[in-house]
Motif scaffolding. Structure first.
Motif, PDB file in Angstrom:
ATOM      1  N   LEU A 111     -12.338  -4.135 -18.877  1.00  0.00           N
ATOM      2  CA  LEU A 111     -12.801  -3.406 -17.947  1.00  0.00           C
ATOM      3  C   LEU A 111     -12.774  -4.266 -16.370  1.00  0.00           C
ATOM      4  N   ILE A 112     -12.701  -3.512 -15.389  1.00  0.00           N
ATOM      5  CA  ILE A 112     -12.651  -4.232 -14.204  1.00  0.00           C
ATOM      6  C   ILE A 112     -13.312  -3.222 -13.009  1.00  0.00           C
ATOM      7  N   GLN A 113     -13.536  -3.787 -12.018  1.00  0.00           N
ATOM      8  CA  GLN A 113     -14.266  -3.022 -10.885  1.00  0.00           C
ATOM      9  C   GLN A 113     -13.539  -3.068  -9.506  1.00  0.00           C
ATOM     10  N   THR A 114     -12.528  -2.181  -9.324  1.00  0.00           N
ATOM     11  CA  THR A 114     -11.486  -2.215  -8.114  1.00  0.00           C
ATOM     12  C   THR A 114     -12.050  -1.539  -6.847  1.00  0.00           C
ATOM     13  N   PRO A 115     -11.528  -2.164  -5.746  1.00  0.00           N
ATOM     14  CA  PRO A 115     -10.780  -3.248  -5.473  1.00  0.00           C
ATOM     15  C   PRO A 115     -11.418  -4.588  -6.253  1.00  0.00           C
ATOM     16  N   VAL A 116     -10.378  -5.343  -6.461  1.00  0.00           N
ATOM     17  CA  VAL A 116     -10.903  -6.542  -7.088  1.00  0.00           C
ATOM     18  C   VAL A 116      -9.719  -7.602  -6.895  1.00  0.00           C
ATOM     19  N   TYR A 117     -10.179  -8.995  -7.217  1.00  0.00           N
ATOM     20  CA  TYR A 117      -9.225 -10.054  -7.088  1.00  0.00           C
ATOM     21  C   TYR A 117      -8.191  -9.728  -8.025  1.00  0.00           C
ATOM     22  N   SER A 327      -7.592   2.933   7.400  1.00  0.00           N
ATOM     23  CA  SER A 327      -7.431   4.270   7.214  1.00  0.00           C
ATOM     24  C   SER A 327      -6.698   4.964   8.280  1.00  0.00           C
ATOM     25  N   ALA A 328      -7.435   4.776   9.612  1.00  0.00           N
ATOM     26  CA  ALA A 328      -7.087   5.468  10.751  1.00  0.00           C
ATOM     27  C   ALA A 328      -5.795   5.029  11.307  1.00  0.00           C
ATOM     28  N   LEU A 329      -5.227   4.138  10.694  1.00  0.00           N
ATOM     29  CA  LEU A 329      -3.593   3.818  11.130  1.00  0.00           C
ATOM     30  C   LEU A 329      -2.728   4.531  10.347  1.00  0.00           C
ATOM     31  N   GLY A 330      -3.055   5.295   9.286  1.00  0.00           N
ATOM     32  CA  GLY A 330      -2.015   6.331   8.791  1.00  0.00           C
ATOM     33  C   GLY A 330      -1.130   5.678   7.890  1.00  0.00           C
ATOM     34  N   LYS A 331      -1.189   4.443   7.430  1.00  0.00           N
ATOM     35  CA  LYS A 331      -0.002   3.666   7.042  1.00  0.00           C
ATOM     36  C   LYS A 331      -0.387   2.972   5.776  1.00  0.00           C
ATOM     37  N   SER A 332       0.389   2.674   4.846  1.00  0.00           N
ATOM     38  CA  SER A 332      -0.102   1.782   3.677  1.00  0.00           C
ATOM     39  C   SER A 332      -0.159   0.471   4.249  1.00  0.00           C
ATOM     40  N   SER A 333      -0.947  -0.249   3.328  1.00  0.00           N
ATOM     41  CA  SER A 333      -1.309  -1.681   3.550  1.00  0.00           C
ATOM     42  C   SER A 333      -0.052  -2.442   3.758  1.00  0.00           C
ATOM     43  N   HIS A 334       0.978  -2.103   2.849  1.00  0.00           N
ATOM     44  CA  HIS A 334       2.341  -3.151   2.971  1.00  0.00           C
ATOM     45  C   HIS A 334       3.265  -2.833   4.271  1.00  0.00           C
ATOM     46  N   GLN A 335       3.026  -1.573   4.811  1.00  0.00           N
ATOM     47  CA  GLN A 335       3.283  -1.186   6.287  1.00  0.00           C
ATOM     48  C   GLN A 335       2.929  -1.930   7.238  1.00  0.00           C
ATOM     49  N   ILE A 336       1.424  -2.011   7.038  1.00  0.00           N
ATOM     50  CA  ILE A 336       0.787  -2.716   7.968  1.00  0.00           C
ATOM     51  C   ILE A 336       0.963  -4.258   7.922  1.00  0.00           C
ATOM     52  N   TYR A 337       0.850  -4.767   6.544  1.00  0.00           N
ATOM     53  CA  TYR A 337       1.528  -6.099   6.507  1.00  0.00           C
ATOM     54  C   TYR A 337       2.602  -6.536   7.223  1.00  0.00           C
ATOM     55  N   GLY A 351      -3.853  -4.538   1.253  1.00  0.00           N
ATOM     56  CA  GLY A 351      -5.130  -4.340   0.255  1.00  0.00           C
ATOM     57  C   GLY A 351      -4.516  -3.738  -1.028  1.00  0.00           C
ATOM     58  N   ILE A 352      -3.333  -3.272  -1.203  1.00  0.00           N
ATOM     59  CA  ILE A 352      -2.766  -2.741  -2.503  1.00  0.00           C
ATOM     60  C   ILE A 352      -2.779  -3.912  -3.330  1.00  0.00           C
ATOM     61  N   LEU A 353      -2.881  -5.049  -3.274  1.00  0.00           N
ATOM     62  CA  LEU A 353      -2.891  -6.300  -4.104  1.00  0.00           C
ATOM     63  C   LEU A 353      -3.955  -6.021  -5.133  1.00  0.00           C
ATOM     64  N   TYR A 354      -5.223  -5.557  -4.462  1.00  0.00           N
ATOM     65  CA  TYR A 354      -6.429  -5.531  -5.357  1.00  0.00           C
ATOM     66  C   TYR A 354      -6.514  -4.326  -6.058  1.00  0.00           C
ATOM     67  N   GLY A 355      -5.612  -3.325  -6.119  1.00  0.00           N
ATOM     68  CA  GLY A 355      -5.818  -1.984  -6.888  1.00  0.00           C
ATOM     69  C   GLY A 355      -5.356  -1.046  -5.962  1.00  0.00           C
ATOM     70  N   CYS A 356      -5.070   0.173  -6.675  1.00  0.00           N
ATOM     71  CA  CYS A 356      -4.872   1.355  -5.637  1.00  0.00           C
ATOM     72  C   CYS A 356      -5.836   1.526  -4.711  1.00  0.00           C
ATOM     73  N   ASP A 357      -7.222   1.359  -5.169  1.00  0.00           N
ATOM     74  CA  ASP A 357      -8.174   1.710  -4.401  1.00  0.00           C
ATOM     75  C   ASP A 357      -8.277   1.014  -3.065  1.00  0.00           C
ATOM     76  N   GLY A 358      -7.467  -0.286  -2.798  1.00  0.00           N
ATOM     77  CA  GLY A 358      -7.330  -0.913  -1.561  1.00  0.00           C
ATOM     78  C   GLY A 358      -6.112  -0.763  -0.806  1.00  0.00           C
ATOM     79  N   ASP A 359      -5.381   0.475  -0.940  1.00  0.00           N
ATOM     80  CA  ASP A 359      -4.378   0.643   0.036  1.00  0.00           C
ATOM     81  C   ASP A 359      -4.536   1.020   1.245  1.00  0.00           C
ATOM     82  N   ASN A 360      -5.877   1.552   1.667  1.00  0.00           N
ATOM     83  CA  ASN A 360      -6.139   1.737   3.224  1.00  0.00           C
ATOM     84  C   ASN A 360      -6.692   0.290   3.652  1.00  0.00           C
ATOM     85  N   PHE A 361      -6.667  -0.891   3.182  1.00  0.00           N
ATOM     86  CA  PHE A 361      -7.598  -1.809   3.730  1.00  0.00           C
ATOM     87  C   PHE A 361      -6.568  -3.009   3.717  1.00  0.00           C
TER      88      PHE A 361
END
Length: 386
Positions: A111-117, A327-337, A351-361
């Motif tokens: 069990l883990i708490q996402t987004p996480v390392y 989130s306001a950029l309207g793009k995935s974190s990979h696109q932003i990267y 942010g997607i590296l840290y779980g799906c919950d992180g994709d807007n970060f």
């Protein structure tokens, strides 16, 4: 300040994973979690003395090493651990992997708490286990725990272990005693063993307090293994030293066996020396570092408020890793990267590296001289403010 954290020290051409992974010399890397500051002078002096000896054979970890660890955690964090509880190893990630190996069989769930390392995911997968996520609740630029969901996930009989990140990377939370007690009680009720990754425990800002999970009660102590290292706080990650603290002898023997199976039981003499110099002689340096890092965080918050007000900066209670809501950029974190790399040559963590919950970060490492941080932020502004 006695110590100079504003000094820019070139790391290009030193085989730095952070700076030399890209062949583009114009890239500003604010990603992987190490710092662009020289370590504490006491550590450098101790290492220089060891280098002058000129022989670097296998090391026997001395009693002074264990004394340094136990004295530090007692003095700074009020946790009276015992020497016998400590298992040294080469890093916190190998430690986590070894503990999972010791406490599970393939097919069990963790069990883990996402987004996480992000290495939590690979450590679970590499041991043949399944990941169960209990997403943290994001609201008003900070995170809290959904205890109802956490209990539901922990009640799954196949969940044998919980990975606790305290302080939490990348959410920036330093969990309170009340929160940790709720986590511990849930795990006890459902016979879930806790692995506490507390590698960022020294990097906590004024107004917050790191509480070792295992220090809360004897029940928590006996149902947990705590992973610590001076690597993040003292910028010595490359020296490969960490400790597992586990009080239950039966569990400790299992973990020790797993470490030997994983063949991460040997450490190098420089890590042993550096840990002692860090814990015994570098507290003043650490206190000034924390003050400087907090100044960097406040500088970044002010910059975002003025230049990129639509992108909330998550409240930072601990670590030097800032989590920004894009989130306001309207793009995935990979696109932003990718855009940041291609347009302004700034490298962050997506942010997607840290779980799906992180994709807007996006995650920003602020552990660098303020001049470099300012330069990077001005480049980011050219992409994110448009």
């Amino acid at each position: 300040m006695r110590f100079d954290f504003d000094k820019i020290i070139s790391r290009r051409g030193t085989d730095s994973y952070k700076w030399d992974s890209s062949s583009d010399a114009d890239i500003l890397p604010l990603w992987v979690a190490d710092m662009d500051f020289r370590t504490a002078p006491a550590i450098t002096e101790a290492l220089n003395k060891r280098v002058e000896h000129g022989i670097f054979g296998y090391v026997k970890v001395p009693d002074n090493y264990y004394n340094a660890v136990t004295n530090w955690f007692n003095k700074r964090h009020g946790w009276q651990m015992q020497k016998e509880w400590i298992i040294y190893t080469s890093g916190v990630v190998p430690a986590i992997s070894a503990i999972i190996k010791a406490m599970t069989v393939p097919g069990d769930r963790v069990l883990i708490q996402t987004p996480v390392y992000n290495c939590f995911f690979s450590s679970i997968r590499n041991n043949g286990c399944e990941t169960v996520t209990s997403p943290l609740y994001y609201h008003d630029s900070t995170y809290s725990i959904d205890f109802e969901d956490l209990e539901a996930k922990a009640s799954d009989k196949r969940v044998k272990v919980m990975l606790l990140c305290n302080p939490h990377n990348p959410a920036g939370r330093v969990w309170t005693r009340k929160e940790l007690k709720k986590i511990g009680d849930i795990c006890l009720r459902h016979n879930v063993f806790v692995i506490a990754d507390e590698i960022h425990c020294e990097l906590v800002y004024k107004g917050y307090k790191y509480i070792p999970f295992a220090s809360i009660s004897n029940e928590f102590l006996m149902n947990s293994a705590t992973c610590t290292s001076p690597s993040k706080a003292f910028n010595i990650a490359g020296l490969q030293i960490a400790n597992i603290t586990v009080a239950d002898k039966g569990i400790r023997d299992k973990i020790d066996k797993a470490i030997n199976i994983n063949e991460v039981c040997d450490v190098n003499p420089f890590g042993v020396i550096a840990l002692q110099a860090a814990y015994n002689n570098s507290e003043e340096w650490l206190d000034e570092l924390i003050e400087y890092l907090h100044g960097n965080y406040m500088y970044l918050c002010d910059f975002f408020k003025k230049e990129m007000p639509k992108l909330p900066v998550t409240k930072l209670e601990g670590t030097y890793l800032v989590w920004v809501d894009c989130s306001a950029l309207g793009k995935s974190s990979h696109q932003i990267y990718t855009e940041l790399i291609e347009k302004q040559k700034v490298q962050l963590n997506e942010g997607i590296l840290y779980g799906c919950d992180g994709d807007n970060f996006m995650r920003i490492n602020i552990a660098c001289p303020r001049q470099l941080l300012s330069k990077a932020l001005n480049r980011i502004k050219e992409v994110w403010s448009k």
